[in-house]
Design a protein around this motif. Structure first.
Motif, mmCIF file in Angstrom:
data_model
loop_
_atom_site.group_PDB
_atom_site.id
_atom_site.type_symbol
_atom_site.label_atom_id
_atom_site.label_comp_id
_atom_site.label_asym_id
_atom_site.label_seq_id
_atom_site.Cartn_x
_atom_site.Cartn_y
_atom_site.Cartn_z
ATOM 1 N N ASN A 230 0.935 -4.989 6.662
ATOM 2 C CA ASN A 230 0.523 -4.044 5.603
ATOM 3 C C ASN A 230 -0.989 -3.971 5.443
ATOM 4 O OD1 ASN A 230 -0.028 -6.492 4.386
ATOM 5 N ND2 ASN A 230 0.796 -5.911 2.376
ATOM 6 N N ASP A 231 -1.704 -4.654 6.384
ATOM 7 C CA ASP A 231 -3.160 -4.683 6.232
ATOM 8 C C ASP A 231 -3.802 -4.775 7.619
ATOM 9 O OD1 ASP A 231 -5.517 -4.584 4.880
ATOM 10 O OD2 ASP A 231 -5.237 -6.483 3.788
ATOM 11 N N LEU B 104 1.324 0.008 10.678
ATOM 12 C CA LEU B 104 1.633 -0.511 9.348
ATOM 13 C C LEU B 104 3.123 -0.373 9.089
ATOM 14 C CD1 LEU B 104 -1.415 0.961 7.359
ATOM 15 C CD2 LEU B 104 -1.127 -1.387 8.217
ATOM 16 N N GLY B 105 3.709 -1.420 8.515
ATOM 17 C CA GLY B 105 5.139 -1.425 8.250
ATOM 18 C C GLY B 105 5.939 -2.146 9.329
ATOM 19 N N THR C 142 -4.692 -3.017 0.020
ATOM 20 C CA THR C 142 -4.449 -3.269 1.446
ATOM 21 C C THR C 142 -4.568 -1.953 2.192
ATOM 22 O OG1 THR C 142 -2.068 -2.895 1.289
ATOM 23 C CG2 THR C 142 -2.852 -5.151 0.910
ATOM 24 N N SER D 161 -2.373 -0.437 3.717
ATOM 25 C CA SER D 161 -1.181 0.392 3.553
ATOM 26 C C SER D 161 -1.168 1.113 2.213
ATOM 27 C CB SER D 161 0.078 -0.479 3.662
ATOM 28 O OG SER D 161 0.132 -1.412 2.584
ATOM 29 N N THR E 274 3.721 -11.077 4.215
ATOM 30 C CA THR E 274 2.996 -9.979 4.853
ATOM 31 C C THR E 274 1.897 -10.550 5.740
ATOM 32 O OG1 THR E 274 1.459 -9.797 2.995
ATOM 33 C CG2 THR E 274 3.453 -8.406 2.922
#
Length: 424
Positions: free
Chosen positions: A387-388, A367-368, A347, A349, A359
């Motif tokens: 995360n992507d 991200l996050g 991904t 991340s 996710t």
């Protein structure tokens, strides 16, 4: 109480006065006028009081007797009893009471120094009552009004400030206020004013405006043991109510001086939103049993496994706590991870993609970042972690993991409309 005078003549007079026939022959006549009625009676001797008493006349303390009661009576005496009546003269609200021999209102006022334009409440030929009469007199006075519409001096018959303003000025309301133009002291509208007074008038007005405003609905959360932990479902959709709010604006001489809420009326009651919060714990997945090693396996011994399943199981889980904040975004969301070869892959991340983890992919969110995604059609929500990156298909803003898509919708649909907010 006045008694009708009794006029005694002839033999009866001699008997009433106590004289004999010889005394009667020697007596003389005397005239007696009582309250305008004149009679002639025989006089033997005595005073005016004796004559009146002999005639049965009761003299009141307010009567005028001429000559006086203690004067001796003779043939030349003309006794006159004149009635006086109490009269109260009220001039511009000021009252004075006196006794008068006048018989009508006009006779009373003839003796008073009143201006020609004085206004009399009673007709001039109105007779005065024996028990008392009140005569109302209003004399016009000059008064100057100053205020929002300028200055004007007028001669008015009204007795009070408010009555004069209402009768002779434009745009006057009961809410208006009055002040002494010299001292600035407030004046009650019912106050009598003197000739030549100057009064400042403040025109006070109020107006109401009605506005319909929303009423927020309340939200309650209920635990649901049949719903998976970490997910929520709207059981009753909240609906805002409405109310009519009346705002009252006050102006003084055309300038706004204040506003207040005069009333609030609920026109539609709000409907509370009920949200179910899942508390059902996930069932543990049995551990996989390793197959016996083969010769081919031996050739790869010591090399770290890179199978999708092992990589996916190491992906961190997403915390479902926290509250959504900021603007709500509505868009189309797709899903990925099952049957497309992406499960276990890399991904943006750096972590391995797990199709069952909560996710999602977004083009620009950091991200996050955690966001709460809601399916309006079912009312279900889930918190996912970005995360992507993606999706890169037009018209879509989120690409959910298959597990996240399943939590709020049906992956068989491929795409669904969702709403999301950032979770703090």
């Amino acid at each position: 109480m006045k008694k009708t005078p009794v006029i005694v003549t002839g033999l009866a007079a001699a008997l009433v006065l106590g004289g004999s026939s010889s005394a009667f022959a020697m007596s003389s006549a005397v005239d007696v006028t009582v309250y305008g009625k004149t009679s002639s009676v025989r006089l033997l001797s005595g005073t005016v009081a004796d004559v009146l008493a002999g005639q049965g006349v009761e003299v009141r303390p307010t009567d005028i007797v001429t000559p006086s009661l203690d004067s001796p009576a003779s043939a030349e005496t003309h006794i006159v009893v004149t009635q006086q009546r109490p009269v109260t003269l009220v001039v511009n609200g000021l009252a004075s009471t006196k006794l008068t021999t006048a018989k009508t209102v006009g006779e009373v006022l003839a003796a008073e120094d009143l201006p020609d334009d004085a206004q009399i409440a009673q007709a001039a030929d109105t007779k005065l009552a024996g028990g008392g009469t009140t005569i109302d007199v209003t004399t016009p006075k000059n008064i100057t009004f100053v205020g929002q519409l300028g200055s004007t001096t007028i001669r008015v018959p009204e007795a009070t400030v408010a009555d004069a303003a209402a009768a002779h000025l434009l745009d006057v309301q009961p809410t208006d206020r009055y002040y002494d133009a010299t001292s600035g002291a407030p004046i009650d509208g019912s106050t009598a004013f003197g000739d030549g007074s100057t009064v400042r008038i403040e025109r006070v007005r109020t107006s109401d405006a009605t506005q319909t405003q929303p009423i927020d609905f309340a939200t309650s959360t209920q635990d649901d043991p049949e719903l998976a932990a970490g997910t929520t479902e709207v059981r009753t959709q909240g609906v805002k109510g409405t109310k009519d709010v009346v705002t009252r604006t006050t102006t003084v001489d055309g300038v706004v001086s204040g506003q207040e809420v005069a009333s609030e009326t609920v026109t539609k009651e709000p409907v509370a939103e009920v949200v179910a919060k899942g508390t059902k714990k996930a069932t543990a997945t049995p551990a996989a049993t390793e197959a016996p090693a083969t010769a081919d396996d031996a050739s790869t011994a010591g090399t770290p496994s890179s199978s999708p399943s092992s990589s996916a199981s190491s992906a961190p889980s997403t915390d479902q706590s926290g509250s959504a904040q900021g603007d709500v975004t509505t868009c189309k969301a797709s899903h990925y991870g099952r049957g497309d070869g992406t499960d276990g892959g890399p991904t943006a991340s750096g972590e391995r993609f797990n199709a069952d983890a909560m996710t999602a992919a977004h083009k620009t969110l950091p991200l996050g970042t955690r966001i709460k995604v809601t399916n309006p059609a079912s009312g279900k929500s889930v918190v996912v972690r970005i995360n992507d990156r993606g999706p890169y298909v037009g018209g879509r803003c989120l690409d959910l993991s298959a597990g996240a898509f399943d939590a709020i919708g049906d992956t068989g649909n491929g795409v669904m409309t969702v709403q999301f907010q950032v979770v703090g």
